[in-house]
Write a protein that holds these residues in place. Structure first.
Motif, PDB file in Angstrom:
ATOM      1  N   MET A   1       0.818  -1.181   0.000  1.00 52.15           N
ATOM      2  CA  MET A   1       0.000   0.000   0.000  1.00 52.15           C
ATOM      3  C   MET A   1       0.872   1.260   0.000  1.00 52.15           C
ATOM      4  O   MET A   1       0.476   2.274  -0.555  1.00 52.15           O
ATOM      5  N   ALA A   3       3.607   1.800  -1.624  1.00 62.97           N
ATOM      6  CA  ALA A   3       4.007   2.143  -3.000  1.00 62.97           C
ATOM      7  C   ALA A   3       2.882   2.880  -3.729  1.00 62.97           C
ATOM      8  O   ALA A   3       3.130   3.845  -4.449  1.00 62.97           O
ATOM      9  N   VAL A   4       1.653   2.435  -3.540  1.00 69.76           N
ATOM     10  CA  VAL A   4       0.510   3.096  -4.172  1.00 69.76           C
ATOM     11  C   VAL A   4       0.380   4.523  -3.638  1.00 69.76           C
ATOM     12  O   VAL A   4       0.153   5.467  -4.402  1.00 69.76           O
ATOM     13  N   TYR A   5       0.571   4.681  -2.335  1.00 68.70           N
ATOM     14  CA  TYR A   5       0.511   6.007  -1.716  1.00 68.70           C
ATOM     15  C   TYR A   5       1.568   6.937  -2.316  1.00 68.70           C
ATOM     16  O   TYR A   5       1.272   8.079  -2.672  1.00 68.70           O
ATOM     17  N   VAL A   7       3.211   6.691  -5.267  1.00 63.34           N
ATOM     18  CA  VAL A   7       2.949   6.975  -6.685  1.00 63.34           C
ATOM     19  C   VAL A   7       1.784   7.947  -6.839  1.00 63.34           C
ATOM     20  O   VAL A   7       1.863   8.924  -7.596  1.00 63.34           O
ATOM     21  N   LEU A   8       0.700   7.704  -6.123  1.00 66.47           N
ATOM     22  CA  LEU A   8      -0.475   8.569  -6.238  1.00 66.47           C
ATOM     23  C   LEU A   8      -0.201   9.979  -5.700  1.00 66.47           C
ATOM     24  O   LEU A   8      -0.661  10.964  -6.278  1.00 66.47           O
ATOM     25  N   THR A   9       0.581  10.067  -4.644  1.00 67.85           N
ATOM     26  CA  THR A   9       0.913  11.377  -4.086  1.00 67.85           C
ATOM     27  C   THR A   9       1.786  12.172  -5.049  1.00 67.85           C
ATOM     28  O   THR A   9       1.543  13.365  -5.287  1.00 67.85           O
ATOM     29  N   ALA A 106      -8.217  10.340  -2.430  1.00 63.62           N
ATOM     30  CA  ALA A 106      -7.437   9.102  -2.399  1.00 63.62           C
ATOM     31  C   ALA A 106      -6.115   9.298  -1.667  1.00 63.62           C
ATOM     32  O   ALA A 106      -5.725   8.469  -0.835  1.00 63.62           O
ATOM     33  N   LEU A 110      -5.191   7.408   1.766  1.00 59.89           N
ATOM     34  CA  LEU A 110      -3.997   6.557   1.772  1.00 59.89           C
ATOM     35  C   LEU A 110      -2.951   7.070   2.762  1.00 59.89           C
ATOM     36  O   LEU A 110      -2.301   6.284   3.446  1.00 59.89           O
TER      37      LEU A 110
END
Length: 118
Positions: A1, A3-5, A7-9, A106, A110
């Motif tokens: 999770m 990594a997703v945080y 990338v999205l940030t 999101a 996150l």
């Protein structure tokens, strides 16, 4: 999770920084949107500053989580206001504002999930 945080940030911060630059140079496409929703063009630079601060705040949240959370809350409120400004004048071309709102929500969710109550 995490990594997703990250990338999205970073993606959200880049989108916001680009939007801030468009506001700062008073790009014709952004000026047209301001005209369409009855926002004075004199507000473009202050609104761009809000976007720039939000972008920087999200990135600062990697080091100081509460700053990222505060930036996330501010951005959610900013884009709720943007959607409201469009709806107030009956303009249904709100795709950009909705995408940015979704990204902001999101990243906020996150960030809280990754950092907890630090």
């Amino acid at each position: 999770m995490f990594a997703v945080y990250v990338v999205l940030t970073v993606l959200t911060a880049a989108v916001l920084a680009y939007g801030a630059c468009l506001d700062f140079v008073r790009h014709p496409s952004i000026a047209a949107i301001a005209d369409r929703v009855s926002v004075p063009r004199t507000w473009m630079v202050p609104l761009g500053a809000c976007l720039a601060a939000g972008s920087a705040g999200l990135l600062a949240g990697f080091v100081v989580p509460w700053i990222g959370a505060a930036a996330g809350v501010g951005l959610v409120l900013y884009f709720l206001g943007a959607v409201g400004a469009h709806l107030r004048v009956g303009d249904l071309r709100i795709g950009g504002a909705l995408v940015c709102l979704a990204l902001s929500v999101a990243v906020l969710v996150l960030g809280i999930a990754v950092h907890g109550a630090e």
